[in-house]
Motif scaffolding. Structure first.
Motif, PDB file in Angstrom:
ATOM      1  N   SER A   1      -9.185  10.197   9.251  1.00 54.65           N
ATOM      2  CA  SER A   1     -10.520  10.650   8.859  1.00 54.65           C
ATOM      3  C   SER A   1     -10.506  10.916   7.353  1.00 54.65           C
ATOM      4  CB  SER A   1     -10.877  11.937   9.610  1.00 54.65           C
ATOM      5  OG  SER A   1     -10.067  13.018   9.150  1.00 54.65           O
ATOM      6  N   LEU A   2     -11.672  11.170   6.806  1.00 55.64           N
ATOM      7  CA  LEU A   2     -11.760  11.443   5.372  1.00 55.64           C
ATOM      8  C   LEU A   2     -10.928  12.657   4.983  1.00 55.64           C
ATOM      9  CD1 LEU A   2     -12.985  10.576   2.709  1.00 55.64           C
ATOM     10  CD2 LEU A   2     -14.993  11.934   3.248  1.00 55.64           C
ATOM     11  N   ILE A   3     -10.983  13.691   5.797  1.00 56.28           N
ATOM     12  CA  ILE A   3     -10.200  14.910   5.495  1.00 56.28           C
ATOM     13  C   ILE A   3      -8.708  14.630   5.603  1.00 56.28           C
ATOM     14  CG2 ILE A   3      -9.542  16.679   7.174  1.00 56.28           C
ATOM     15  CD1 ILE A   3     -11.801  18.296   6.289  1.00 56.28           C
ATOM     16  N   GLN A   4      -8.298  13.844   6.601  1.00 55.27           N
ATOM     17  CA  GLN A   4      -6.890  13.495   6.746  1.00 55.27           C
ATOM     18  C   GLN A   4      -6.425  12.612   5.592  1.00 55.27           C
ATOM     19  OE1 GLN A   4      -7.349  11.777  10.631  1.00 55.27           O
ATOM     20  NE2 GLN A   4      -6.325  13.508  11.627  1.00 55.27           N
ATOM     21  N   LEU A   5      -7.265  11.668   5.203  1.00 61.63           N
ATOM     22  CA  LEU A   5      -6.936  10.792   4.078  1.00 61.63           C
ATOM     23  C   LEU A   5      -6.766  11.607   2.801  1.00 61.63           C
ATOM     24  CD1 LEU A   5      -6.590   7.872   3.053  1.00 61.63           C
ATOM     25  CD2 LEU A   5      -9.046   7.801   2.749  1.00 61.63           C
ATOM     26  N   SER A   6      -7.666  12.540   2.579  1.00 60.05           N
ATOM     27  CA  SER A   6      -7.583  13.405   1.400  1.00 60.05           C
ATOM     28  C   SER A   6      -6.309  14.252   1.439  1.00 60.05           C
ATOM     29  CB  SER A   6      -8.819  14.300   1.336  1.00 60.05           C
ATOM     30  OG  SER A   6      -8.736  15.185   0.255  1.00 60.05           O
ATOM     31  N   GLY A   7      -5.999  14.805   2.600  1.00 56.38           N
ATOM     32  CA  GLY A   7      -4.787  15.611   2.744  1.00 56.38           C
ATOM     33  C   GLY A   7      -3.527  14.799   2.533  1.00 56.38           C
ATOM     34  N   PHE A   8      -3.541  13.556   3.021  1.00 53.07           N
ATOM     35  CA  PHE A   8      -2.385  12.687   2.834  1.00 53.07           C
ATOM     36  C   PHE A   8      -2.190  12.344   1.363  1.00 53.07           C
ATOM     37  CE2 PHE A   8      -0.560   8.381   2.587  1.00 53.07           C
ATOM     38  CZ  PHE A   8       0.693   8.655   3.111  1.00 53.07           C
ATOM     39  N   MET A   9      -3.283  12.040   0.672  1.00 52.55           N
ATOM     40  CA  MET A   9      -3.184  11.727  -0.757  1.00 52.55           C
ATOM     41  C   MET A   9      -2.690  12.949  -1.532  1.00 52.55           C
ATOM     42  SD  MET A   9      -3.884   8.551  -0.859  1.00 52.55           S
ATOM     43  CE  MET A   9      -4.048   8.201  -2.610  1.00 52.55           C
ATOM     44  N   ASP A  10      -3.141  14.133  -1.125  1.00 49.20           N
ATOM     45  CA  ASP A  10      -2.669  15.366  -1.752  1.00 49.20           C
ATOM     46  C   ASP A  10      -1.172  15.548  -1.504  1.00 49.20           C
ATOM     47  OD1 ASP A  10      -3.137  17.771  -3.224  1.00 49.20           O
ATOM     48  OD2 ASP A  10      -3.086  18.901  -1.343  1.00 49.20           O
ATOM     49  N   LEU A  11      -0.728  15.197  -0.322  1.00 50.72           N
ATOM     50  CA  LEU A  11       0.691  15.288   0.003  1.00 50.72           C
ATOM     51  C   LEU A  11       1.504  14.305  -0.845  1.00 50.72           C
ATOM     52  CD1 LEU A  11       2.660  16.766   1.867  1.00 50.72           C
ATOM     53  CD2 LEU A  11       2.240  15.006   3.575  1.00 50.72           C
ATOM     54  N   LEU A  12       0.999  13.091  -1.035  1.00 52.93           N
ATOM     55  CA  LEU A  12       1.662  12.130  -1.917  1.00 52.93           C
ATOM     56  C   LEU A  12       1.802  12.700  -3.329  1.00 52.93           C
ATOM     57  CD1 LEU A  12       0.056   8.666  -1.050  1.00 52.93           C
ATOM     58  CD2 LEU A  12       2.349   9.444  -0.497  1.00 52.93           C
ATOM     59  N   ASN A  13       0.727  13.302  -3.810  1.00 51.30           N
ATOM     60  CA  ASN A  13       0.736  13.888  -5.151  1.00 51.30           C
ATOM     61  C   ASN A  13       1.725  15.053  -5.231  1.00 51.30           C
ATOM     62  OD1 ASN A  13      -0.483  14.000  -7.870  1.00 51.30           O
ATOM     63  ND2 ASN A  13      -1.146  16.019  -7.175  1.00 51.30           N
ATOM     64  N   PHE A  14       1.728  15.906  -4.226  1.00 52.53           N
ATOM     65  CA  PHE A  14       2.634  17.061  -4.164  1.00 52.53           C
ATOM     66  C   PHE A  14       4.095  16.612  -4.252  1.00 52.53           C
ATOM     67  CE2 PHE A  14       5.173  19.654  -1.099  1.00 52.53           C
ATOM     68  CZ  PHE A  14       5.245  20.829  -1.830  1.00 52.53           C
TER      69      PHE A  14
ATOM     70  N   PHE B   1      -2.688   4.981   0.110  1.00 48.27           N
ATOM     71  CA  PHE B   1      -4.095   4.968   0.530  1.00 48.27           C
ATOM     72  C   PHE B   1      -4.319   3.937   1.632  1.00 48.27           C
ATOM     73  CE2 PHE B   1      -8.360   3.184   0.248  1.00 48.27           C
ATOM     74  CZ  PHE B   1      -9.141   4.324   0.364  1.00 48.27           C
ATOM     75  N   TRP B   2      -3.823   2.723   1.427  1.00 50.85           N
ATOM     76  CA  TRP B   2      -4.046   1.671   2.425  1.00 50.85           C
ATOM     77  C   TRP B   2      -3.296   1.950   3.714  1.00 50.85           C
ATOM     78  CZ3 TRP B   2      -8.184  -0.791   2.625  1.00 50.85           C
ATOM     79  CH2 TRP B   2      -8.864  -1.131   1.462  1.00 50.85           C
ATOM     80  N   TRP B   3      -2.121   2.551   3.626  1.00 57.28           N
ATOM     81  CA  TRP B   3      -1.402   2.913   4.841  1.00 57.28           C
ATOM     82  C   TRP B   3      -2.219   3.924   5.640  1.00 57.28           C
ATOM     83  CZ3 TRP B   3       0.454   7.532   6.756  1.00 57.28           C
ATOM     84  CH2 TRP B   3       1.247   7.431   7.911  1.00 57.28           C
ATOM     85  N   ALA B   4      -2.746   4.930   4.953  1.00 56.76           N
ATOM     86  CA  ALA B   4      -3.541   5.959   5.624  1.00 56.76           C
ATOM     87  C   ALA B   4      -4.819   5.360   6.219  1.00 56.76           C
ATOM     88  CB  ALA B   4      -3.874   7.087   4.650  1.00 56.76           C
ATOM     89  N   LYS B   5      -5.437   4.436   5.509  1.00 53.75           N
ATOM     90  CA  LYS B   5      -6.628   3.760   6.040  1.00 53.75           C
ATOM     91  C   LYS B   5      -6.277   2.971   7.304  1.00 53.75           C
ATOM     92  CE  LYS B   5     -10.301   3.131   4.468  1.00 53.75           C
ATOM     93  NZ  LYS B   5     -11.571   3.697   4.873  1.00 53.75           N
ATOM     94  N   GLU B   6      -5.129   2.279   7.296  1.00 48.09           N
ATOM     95  CA  GLU B   6      -4.699   1.523   8.468  1.00 48.09           C
ATOM     96  C   GLU B   6      -4.389   2.429   9.656  1.00 48.09           C
ATOM     97  OE1 GLU B   6      -1.434  -0.889   7.135  1.00 48.09           O
ATOM     98  OE2 GLU B   6      -2.761  -2.232   6.009  1.00 48.09           O
ATOM     99  N   MET B   7      -4.042   3.675   9.364  1.00 50.58           N
ATOM    100  CA  MET B   7      -3.794   4.657  10.420  1.00 50.58           C
ATOM    101  C   MET B   7      -5.111   5.240  10.959  1.00 50.58           C
ATOM    102  SD  MET B   7      -0.545   4.956  11.030  1.00 50.58           S
ATOM    103  CE  MET B   7      -0.520   6.500  11.923  1.00 50.58           C
ATOM    104  N   ASN B   8      -6.219   4.817  10.385  1.00 51.21           N
ATOM    105  CA  ASN B   8      -7.554   5.300  10.773  1.00 51.21           C
ATOM    106  C   ASN B   8      -7.708   6.800  10.597  1.00 51.21           C
ATOM    107  OD1 ASN B   8      -8.656   2.742  11.536  1.00 51.21           O
ATOM    108  ND2 ASN B   8      -7.401   2.851  13.394  1.00 51.21           N
TER     109      ASN B   8
END
Length: 102
Positions: A37-50, A28-35
């Motif tokens: 968007s909310l949709i990108q952050l959600s997609g990244f977290m989904d990818l982590l879960n996957f 989460f913090w890595w994605a936030k540091e990458m700036n």
């Protein structure tokens, strides 16, 4: 907040729960540091879960899991939106950064 969202009840006594919280918090913090968007952050977290589910539930090897990541990221930045699936909201540079992170 992430502890509540993940429904971690035994964080102080469960190494598994502590590791899960660390895994998702770091992502989460890595994605936030990458700036992202909310949709990108959600997609990244989904990818982590996957990817974690592939390891824990499907018992995939690291190599097989990396192949799945490649399939999920394939086509990003291309003109064929069907090929890139649900991750087309990442730019090519962001997709490369995600792959490097993972």
């Amino acid at each position: 907040k992430l502890e509540e969202f993940l429904n971690l009840k035994q964080l102080k006594t469960s190494l598994k729960e502590a590791i899960l919280l660390d895994y998702y918090t770091a992502g989460f913090w890595w994605a936030k540091e990458m700036n992202f968007s909310l949709i990108q952050l959600s997609g990244f977290m989904d990818l982590l879960n996957f990817l974690l589910e592939n390891l824990s539930d499907k018992h995939m090897t690291l190599g097989d899991n990396l192949k799945e990541l490649g399939k999920a990221m394939a086509g990003i930045g291309g003109t064929d939106s069907e090929r890139s699936g649900d991750l087309n909201f990442f730019s090519i540079e962001q997709a490369k950064a995600v792959i490097d992170y993972l």
